[in-house]
Structure formats: C-alpha cells, structure tokens
Scaffold this active site. Sequence first.
Site, short mmCIF file in Angstrom:
data_model
loop_
_atom_site.label_atom_id
_atom_site.label_comp_id
_atom_site.label_asym_id
_atom_site.label_seq_id
_atom_site.Cartn_x
_atom_site.Cartn_y
_atom_site.Cartn_z
N LYS A 53 46.41 44.93 37.03
CA LYS A 53 44.89 44.92 36.81
C LYS A 53 44.33 46.12 36.95
O LYS A 53 43.34 46.44 36.45
CB LYS A 53 44.71 44.00 38.17
CG LYS A 53 43.15 43.97 38.46
CD LYS A 53 42.35 43.11 37.27
CE LYS A 53 40.85 43.16 37.33
NZ LYS A 53 40.07 42.26 36.57
N LYS A 82 34.93 49.47 43.33
CA LYS A 82 36.11 49.07 44.22
C LYS A 82 37.29 49.14 43.52
O LYS A 82 38.36 49.68 44.03
CB LYS A 82 35.78 47.49 44.81
CG LYS A 82 36.71 46.86 45.79
CD LYS A 82 37.91 45.74 45.12
CE LYS A 82 37.07 44.72 44.52
NZ LYS A 82 37.91 43.68 43.76
P1 NAP Z 1 31.81 36.76 43.88
O1 NAP Z 1 31.02 36.21 43.11
O2 NAP Z 1 31.25 37.81 44.97
O3 NAP Z 1 32.44 35.65 44.92
C1 NAP Z 1 33.22 35.84 45.81
C2 NAP Z 1 33.22 34.63 46.78
O4 NAP Z 1 34.08 34.79 48.06
C3 NAP Z 1 31.93 34.30 47.47
O5 NAP Z 1 31.55 33.06 46.93
C4 NAP Z 1 31.88 34.32 48.70
O6 NAP Z 1 31.05 33.83 49.72
C5 NAP Z 1 33.35 34.29 49.11
N1 NAP Z 1 33.78 34.74 50.20
C6 NAP Z 1 33.86 36.24 50.75
N2 NAP Z 1 34.43 36.28 51.84
C7 NAP Z 1 34.60 34.93 52.39
C8 NAP Z 1 35.39 34.70 53.52
N3 NAP Z 1 35.58 35.44 54.55
N4 NAP Z 1 35.43 33.36 53.52
C9 NAP Z 1 35.12 32.52 52.75
N5 NAP Z 1 34.65 32.99 51.30
C10 NAP Z 1 34.41 34.42 51.33
O7 NAP Z 1 33.10 37.73 43.46
P2 NAP Z 1 33.67 37.34 42.04
O8 NAP Z 1 33.05 37.99 40.90
O9 NAP Z 1 34.21 35.56 42.00
O10 NAP Z 1 35.15 38.14 42.28
C11 NAP Z 1 36.23 37.51 43.14
C12 NAP Z 1 37.45 38.58 42.73
O11 NAP Z 1 37.71 38.56 41.17
C13 NAP Z 1 37.17 40.04 42.94
O12 NAP Z 1 38.30 40.66 43.57
C14 NAP Z 1 36.78 40.59 41.67
O13 NAP Z 1 36.92 42.01 41.72
C15 NAP Z 1 37.67 39.72 40.65
N6 NAP Z 1 37.41 39.54 39.30
C16 NAP Z 1 36.07 39.40 39.16
C17 NAP Z 1 35.54 39.22 37.49
C18 NAP Z 1 34.29 39.10 37.26
O14 NAP Z 1 34.07 39.08 35.94
N7 NAP Z 1 33.40 38.46 38.22
C19 NAP Z 1 36.46 39.46 36.65
C20 NAP Z 1 38.07 39.66 37.02
C21 NAP Z 1 38.32 39.79 38.47
P3 NAP Z 1 29.68 34.02 49.71
O15 NAP Z 1 28.90 33.09 48.89
O16 NAP Z 1 29.09 33.64 51.20
O17 NAP Z 1 29.38 35.58 49.42
#
Ligand code: NAP
Length: 307
Positions: A180, A248
């Site tokens: 990744k 990050k």
């Molecule tokens: P995101 O939209 O910020 O979602 C993260 C989720 O985790 C939020 O709903 C957050 O809740 C929840 N969370 C954070 N801390 C928590 C805790 N302690 N307990 C329970 N829930 C918690 O991020 P994302 O875009 O989905 O990305 C998630 C991962 O996938 C990351 O590592 C990112 O690098 C990777 N990724 C993302 C993409 C993309 O296109 N977005 C693509 C590939 C990989 P809240 O609602 O309270 O904030």
Amino acid sequence: MSAVEYSPGETRIGFVGLGIMGEPMARNLMAAGFDVTVHNRSREAVDRLVTAGAKPAGSPAAAAAAADVVIVMLPDAADVRAVVLGENGVATALREGGLLIDMSTISAGVTRELAETLERQGVRMLDAPVSGGQQGAVDAALTIMVGGREPDFERARPILSMLGAKVTLIGECGAGQVAKACNQVIVAGTIQAVAEALTLARHSGVDPEHVRDALLGGLAGSKILEVHGRRMLDDTFEPGFKTRLHHKDLGIALEAATEAGVPLSTTALVRQFLGSLIATGDGDADHAALARVVERLSGSDEARESR
Ligand code: NAP
C-alpha cells in the site's frame, strides 16, 4: 478450499470504522449475506446501517464479542491501536481462534506489533489495506493487498472477495502495508505530475481541458489524469481521499524508505506540498487539491505580467 472458510450465512463480522470507506464496505458485506455488527465513534453511520439491517455495538469490544471476524477501517495507527488494544477494545473480547482484519492504511511496523500481541491470546491478524477509493468501496471493486499467513488468507477470501475485485496475498504480516505504501508513492507522484502539466497548459495560454482530452489517449493517459485531472479542471475537491490521509500515508512510505535505505525524493517533496495544503486549511480536501499548491507557486496573473 478450507473447511473452516468464513462464509455468508454462518460468519458473524464485527465492523469498526464507518467513514468514507468503511460504511459502503459494511453495506457490501451485509448485501452478501454476512451477519454484521457495526461500531463507529460518531453515531450517524451506525444508525444508517442499522436501518439497513446491521446490529449496533456501543464499543469495539461489543462488536468483537458478537463476531468471528472483526474488520477495522480507521484513519491512522493511533486509532487502530486504541480500537484494538485500548479500553473496551477488540482484543478484550475477540475469542481465541478469531481473526482481525485491519483494512486501514498504517505502518508495517505497527501492524507486526499488533499481530504479535494478538497472537499471544490466540487471535490471528491479516493486514489488508485497500486502493480504489470511495467508488471502489461502493462498487466492491477495491484492490486489496494482504499480509499474513496463507491459511488465514484463504479462510478470509470469501469476505475479502465481497469487498474487492483484486485480492492478493503479498507476503507475511506487514507485506500488505508495504504494498500500500508503494501504491501511495505512485499515486502521489502522478497527481503532482498531472497538477503540474495542467497548470503549465493554462499558464501557457492553452486550454488544459483540451490537453487532458488529448493526453488521455497517449502514453501519459492514466486513471489519475482522468479522475483527478477532472477534479482539478472543475476546481472541486470533495473527498475522495483526504489530503491529510495521503500526507499520513507518505509519512509511512518515507519511514519504510528510511529503514530500507531507499531515497524517495519525489515522495518527500509531494509530502511537503500536502503538508502545505493542511496548513492552509485544505486538510479535508481531496488530494487532487495539490493543483492549488502548484497554482499558488505559479504566482498571480499580475506578478506574471510584470515579469
Ligand atoms: P474517514 O472517512 O475519516 O473514516 C474513518 C472512520 O473511523 C470515521 O467514521 C471515524 O469516526 C471512525 N473512527 C475513528 N476513530 C475511531 C475510534 N476510536 N473508534 C471508532 N471509530 C473511529 O476515513 P476513510 O477515508 O474511510 O479511510 C479509512 C482508512 O482507509 C484510512 O487508513 C485511509 O488511509 C484508508 N483509505 C482511504 C481511501 C479513501 O479514498 N478514502 C482509499 C484507500 C484507503 P467519526 O465519524 O467519529 O470521525
């Protein structure tokens, strides 16, 4: 095929982290017939999924207590550590023989630490970070890069294949995260190159729209020129993939590169530009906002005219 393969109708999945990626992924597992219990820090996504048939859990431990397999999809290593090893964490409740699949993007080093800790209590772990973005998550078309033991991978394949179109066991624990990091190096460099090319076209008095169209048919054509190039031309940077998450990820890549003794000069520079976007309030914008940095570095029209 293994006799203990996880299968829809029989396997209970706990899903923690219902953001841009996690919510549609949990939906796809529900659609495939898995019994899914969900937890998230904020409540809205939990409520939406409960309306669609998921069971709610008030903590990561509650999600794990009701599950054979727990999937976490969280922003960063600190979040994964807290959710897995913290108070009311997954590790306090996932039974011996259970499996944790971490689909977040974190470092290979932290991944190995977590796997060793879980192993001591008889819980197995796969790192399975993804590429393909929000649309890939919605369409169950993600690329999934897996690290871990082959028998665990084979058991988990029926789950992962409901989330992704290409699921590959890369190597041992942490290898998925290394793959990744490599992915994010390529994506960052390419977005930066597209931003520079389209800005060059505009400031040379040539319509960047026409340049993008023409280039899509040649060697410079890419999904990033198509998708992120479009976002740059429209100046719309709704995530997508948040700038702060790519910043990050490049930190993870640079840390791995330092350990491996590999100079990642382009990656280091693009990370500085992503940091500049965060500093100027665009941390939650899509990473295609790198075009804004190139635009700013190109100066104002007045400054250019007075050259
Ligand atoms: P995101 O939209 O910020 O979602 C993260 C989720 O985790 C939020 O709903 C957050 O809740 C929840 N969370 C954070 N801390 C928590 C805790 N302690 N307990 C329970 N829930 C918690 O991020 P994302 O875009 O989905 O990305 C998630 C991962 O996938 C990351 O590592 C990112 O690098 C990777 N990724 C993302 C993409 C993309 O296109 N977005 C693509 C590939 C990989 P809240 O609602 O309270 O904030």
